[in-house]
Write a protein that holds these residues in place. Structure first.
Motif, PDB file in Angstrom:
ATOM      1  N   MET A   1      -7.578   7.232 -17.311  1.00  0.00           N
ATOM      2  CA  MET A   1      -7.219   7.238 -15.616  1.00  0.00           C
ATOM      3  C   MET A   1      -8.775   6.684 -15.053  1.00  0.00           C
ATOM      4  O   MET A   1      -8.860   6.026 -13.842  1.00  0.00           O
ATOM      5  N   ALA A   2      -9.868   7.750 -15.626  1.00  0.00           N
ATOM      6  CA  ALA A   2     -11.329   7.293 -14.855  1.00  0.00           C
ATOM      7  C   ALA A   2     -11.877   6.192 -15.727  1.00  0.00           C
ATOM      8  O   ALA A   2     -12.312   5.544 -14.988  1.00  0.00           O
ATOM      9  N   SER A   3     -11.766   5.224 -16.654  1.00  0.00           N
ATOM     10  CA  SER A   3     -11.705   3.789 -16.952  1.00  0.00           C
ATOM     11  C   SER A   3     -11.070   2.852 -16.331  1.00  0.00           C
ATOM     12  O   SER A   3     -11.518   1.970 -15.948  1.00  0.00           O
ATOM     13  N   ALA A   4      -9.806   3.296 -15.585  1.00  0.00           N
ATOM     14  CA  ALA A   4      -9.390   2.383 -14.590  1.00  0.00           C
ATOM     15  C   ALA A   4      -9.725   2.689 -13.492  1.00  0.00           C
ATOM     16  O   ALA A   4      -9.977   1.676 -12.567  1.00  0.00           O
ATOM     17  N   LEU A   5     -10.335   3.163 -13.059  1.00  0.00           N
ATOM     18  CA  LEU A   5     -10.753   3.749 -11.859  1.00  0.00           C
ATOM     19  C   LEU A   5     -12.134   3.333 -11.086  1.00  0.00           C
ATOM     20  O   LEU A   5     -13.008   3.958 -10.552  1.00  0.00           O
ATOM     21  N   VAL A   6     -13.150   3.519 -12.437  1.00  0.00           N
ATOM     22  CA  VAL A   6     -14.219   2.744 -12.757  1.00  0.00           C
ATOM     23  C   VAL A   6     -15.245   2.023 -10.984  1.00  0.00           C
ATOM     24  O   VAL A   6     -15.851   2.021 -11.141  1.00  0.00           O
ATOM     25  N   HIS A   7     -14.526   0.626 -11.595  1.00  0.00           N
ATOM     26  CA  HIS A   7     -14.671  -0.069 -10.609  1.00  0.00           C
ATOM     27  C   HIS A   7     -13.741  -0.017  -9.347  1.00  0.00           C
ATOM     28  O   HIS A   7     -13.923  -0.896  -8.838  1.00  0.00           O
ATOM     29  N   ASP A   8     -13.078   0.920  -8.804  1.00  0.00           N
ATOM     30  CA  ASP A   8     -12.722   1.242  -7.678  1.00  0.00           C
ATOM     31  C   ASP A   8     -11.937   0.476  -6.820  1.00  0.00           C
ATOM     32  O   ASP A   8     -11.880  -0.663  -6.036  1.00  0.00           O
ATOM     33  N   PRO A   9     -11.589   0.033  -7.517  1.00  0.00           N
ATOM     34  CA  PRO A   9      -9.471  -0.689  -7.757  1.00  0.00           C
ATOM     35  C   PRO A   9      -9.537  -0.708  -5.857  1.00  0.00           C
ATOM     36  O   PRO A   9      -8.891   0.518  -6.059  1.00  0.00           O
ATOM     37  N   SER A  10      -8.318  -1.680  -5.215  1.00  0.00           N
ATOM     38  CA  SER A  10      -8.119  -1.665  -4.633  1.00  0.00           C
ATOM     39  C   SER A  10      -6.065  -1.062  -5.080  1.00  0.00           C
ATOM     40  O   SER A  10      -5.608  -1.067  -4.279  1.00  0.00           O
ATOM     41  N   VAL A  11      -5.944  -1.715  -5.800  1.00  0.00           N
ATOM     42  CA  VAL A  11      -5.180  -1.571  -6.894  1.00  0.00           C
ATOM     43  C   VAL A  11      -4.925  -0.881  -7.811  1.00  0.00           C
ATOM     44  O   VAL A  11      -5.604  -1.034  -8.809  1.00  0.00           O
TER      45      VAL A  11
ATOM     46  N   GLN B   1      -5.868   6.722   0.939  1.00  0.00           N
ATOM     47  CA  GLN B   1      -6.461   6.071   1.077  1.00  0.00           C
ATOM     48  C   GLN B   1      -5.749   4.231   1.826  1.00  0.00           C
ATOM     49  O   GLN B   1      -6.565   3.168   2.160  1.00  0.00           O
ATOM     50  N   GLY B   2      -4.718   4.185   1.352  1.00  0.00           N
ATOM     51  CA  GLY B   2      -4.756   2.586   1.596  1.00  0.00           C
ATOM     52  C   GLY B   2      -4.000   2.392   0.231  1.00  0.00           C
ATOM     53  O   GLY B   2      -3.950   0.463   0.274  1.00  0.00           O
ATOM     54  N   ARG B   3      -4.740   2.305  -0.493  1.00  0.00           N
ATOM     55  CA  ARG B   3      -4.915   1.744  -2.233  1.00  0.00           C
ATOM     56  C   ARG B   3      -2.727   1.592  -2.348  1.00  0.00           C
ATOM     57  O   ARG B   3      -2.024   2.330  -1.691  1.00  0.00           O
ATOM     58  N   THR B   4      -2.733   0.482  -3.032  1.00  0.00           N
ATOM     59  CA  THR B   4      -1.498   0.215  -3.451  1.00  0.00           C
ATOM     60  C   THR B   4      -1.546   0.843  -5.286  1.00  0.00           C
ATOM     61  O   THR B   4      -2.585  -0.184  -6.136  1.00  0.00           O
ATOM     62  N   VAL B   5      -0.227   1.697  -5.324  1.00  0.00           N
ATOM     63  CA  VAL B   5      -0.593   2.185  -6.307  1.00  0.00           C
ATOM     64  C   VAL B   5       0.871   2.622  -6.981  1.00  0.00           C
ATOM     65  O   VAL B   5       2.054   2.925  -5.896  1.00  0.00           O
ATOM     66  N   LEU B   6       1.433   1.684  -8.190  1.00  0.00           N
ATOM     67  CA  LEU B   6       2.338   2.197  -8.874  1.00  0.00           C
ATOM     68  C   LEU B   6       2.137   2.551  -9.803  1.00  0.00           C
ATOM     69  O   LEU B   6       1.509   1.738 -10.745  1.00  0.00           O
ATOM     70  N   PHE B   7       3.468   3.443  -9.239  1.00  0.00           N
ATOM     71  CA  PHE B   7       3.259   3.671 -11.414  1.00  0.00           C
ATOM     72  C   PHE B   7       4.730   3.576 -12.315  1.00  0.00           C
ATOM     73  O   PHE B   7       5.838   3.823 -11.298  1.00  0.00           O
TER      74      PHE B   7
ATOM     75  N   PRO C   1       0.692  -1.054   0.143  1.00  0.00           N
ATOM     76  CA  PRO C   1      -0.085  -0.228  -0.177  1.00  0.00           C
ATOM     77  C   PRO C   1       1.438   1.412   0.282  1.00  0.00           C
ATOM     78  O   PRO C   1       1.832   1.472   0.870  1.00  0.00           O
ATOM     79  N   GLY C   2       0.516   2.564  -0.883  1.00  0.00           N
ATOM     80  CA  GLY C   2       0.993   3.870  -0.671  1.00  0.00           C
ATOM     81  C   GLY C   2       1.226   3.940  -2.174  1.00  0.00           C
ATOM     82  O   GLY C   2       0.919   2.951  -3.099  1.00  0.00           O
TER      83      GLY C   2
END
Length: 305
Positions: free
Chosen positions: A141-151, A179-185, A28-29
């Motif tokens: 980005m909106a398409s990737a977020l639409v289902h509220d993923p944890s990663v 928020q505690g999501r796992t974000v990798l870029f 997470p982070g």
């Protein structure tokens, strides 16, 4: 909270080894995946997203293998680097289609919320073919977020964005990390990673080269020898003055190029020393340029460190 586990993972295409025995955990982070172009970052992200199978090793999310695991796919959002999109759709239709593919009960509402999050509501009814590159990035980005993923996985997400769009996306990613999501870029630009990531993984030529927080990685980069090409009004006098100082461990005059080549081991000291010595000895500095400041040279040093 979710953790991605990459365990002795390799991926090859014919005789080309794109990822070579990589092991790392992404928690997470916000994590930055840093490496020069062609290092294998996109291949690694595609395996994390379930679009590619590892040739050897495993890629898992919270202990469950990702490849061909539909339940896990619902926990992952991907922003790919590729520009290929359905240009005949509007931005709203594109995001809503992804919501429907995920089987969301209120696909229209989810799409509207995701578009609002990335500030694309006003352009939602325009065809994607009319979008700028930065707008395309935001609708992806909106398409990737639409289902509220944890990663959330993002491959070079800042490409084509103007400064305001970059700032907005950085703030959005920071909130998700908090928020505690796992974000990798992924990025090949050190400054992007410096501004955003608390943890960094470095990939070079398909191999895992370094891991740690930004300060640790930056220290490795700063402590490496720095090479400069210098043109001055009196190269011999300048060379004598520089070699007498402990910040400089090598000085060579290249007669073919007519340039003084200097290797400095103490970056901070050297950058203040050079103009002072020139002033004290009455030497004019005509040009000072780093000769090894490409990211490829930095990463090559990290591999050897």
């Amino acid at each position: 909270m979710s953790t991605l586990q990459i365990d002795h993972t390799s991926r090859w295409f014919g005789t080309l080894v794109a990822v070579n025995d990589v092991t790392m955990d992404i928690g997470p982070g916000i994590t930055g995946l840093l490496g020069p172009n062609g290092a294998g970052k996109s291949t690694l992200i595609n395996m994390m997203a379930g679009f590619l199978a590892p040739s050897t090793g495993t890629v898992s999310l919270d202990g469950q293998r990702i490849w061909r695991n539909e339940g896990i796919y619902r926990e992952i959002g991907l922003v790919p680097e590729q520009e290929a999109m359905y240009d005949f759709l509007t931005g709203g239709e594109f995001v809503r289609a992804n919501a429907e593919l995920h089987g969301l009960a209120d696909a229209r509402g989810a799409a509207a919320r995701a578009l609002e999050t990335v500030e694309m509501t006003q352009a939602a009814d325009r065809k994607i073919s009319t979008y700028s590159k930065g707008m395309r990035q935001r609708v992806k980005m909106a398409s990737a977020l639409v289902h509220d993923p944890s990663v959330l996985l993002l491959d070079e997400p800042f490409n084509g964005m103007d400064p305001r769009q970059r700032m907005h996306l950085m703030e959005l990613l920071r909130r998700m990390g908090e928020q505690g999501r796992t974000v990798l870029f992924s990025s090949h630009i050190l400054e992007e990673v410096e501004q955003l990531a608390s943890h960094i993984e470095v990939i070079v030529a398909g191999r895992h080269a370094a891991s740690g927080d930004f300060r640790q990685i930056r220290r490795l980069m700063t402590d490496r020898p720095h090479h400069y090409a210098i043109h001055s009004s009196d190269d011999r006098a300048l060379a004598s003055a520089l070699i007498a100082d402990p910040s400089t461990n090598a000085v060579e005059f290249d007669t073919a190029e007519g340039v003084l080549k200097v290797q400095a081991t103490d970056f901070d000291r050297f950058t203040t020393l050079l103009p002072r010595l020139a002033r004290e000895h009455g030497i004019r500095l005509l040009k000072v340029s780093p000769s090894d400041e490409s990211l490829e040279s930095v990463f090559s040093y990290l591999v050897a460190a």
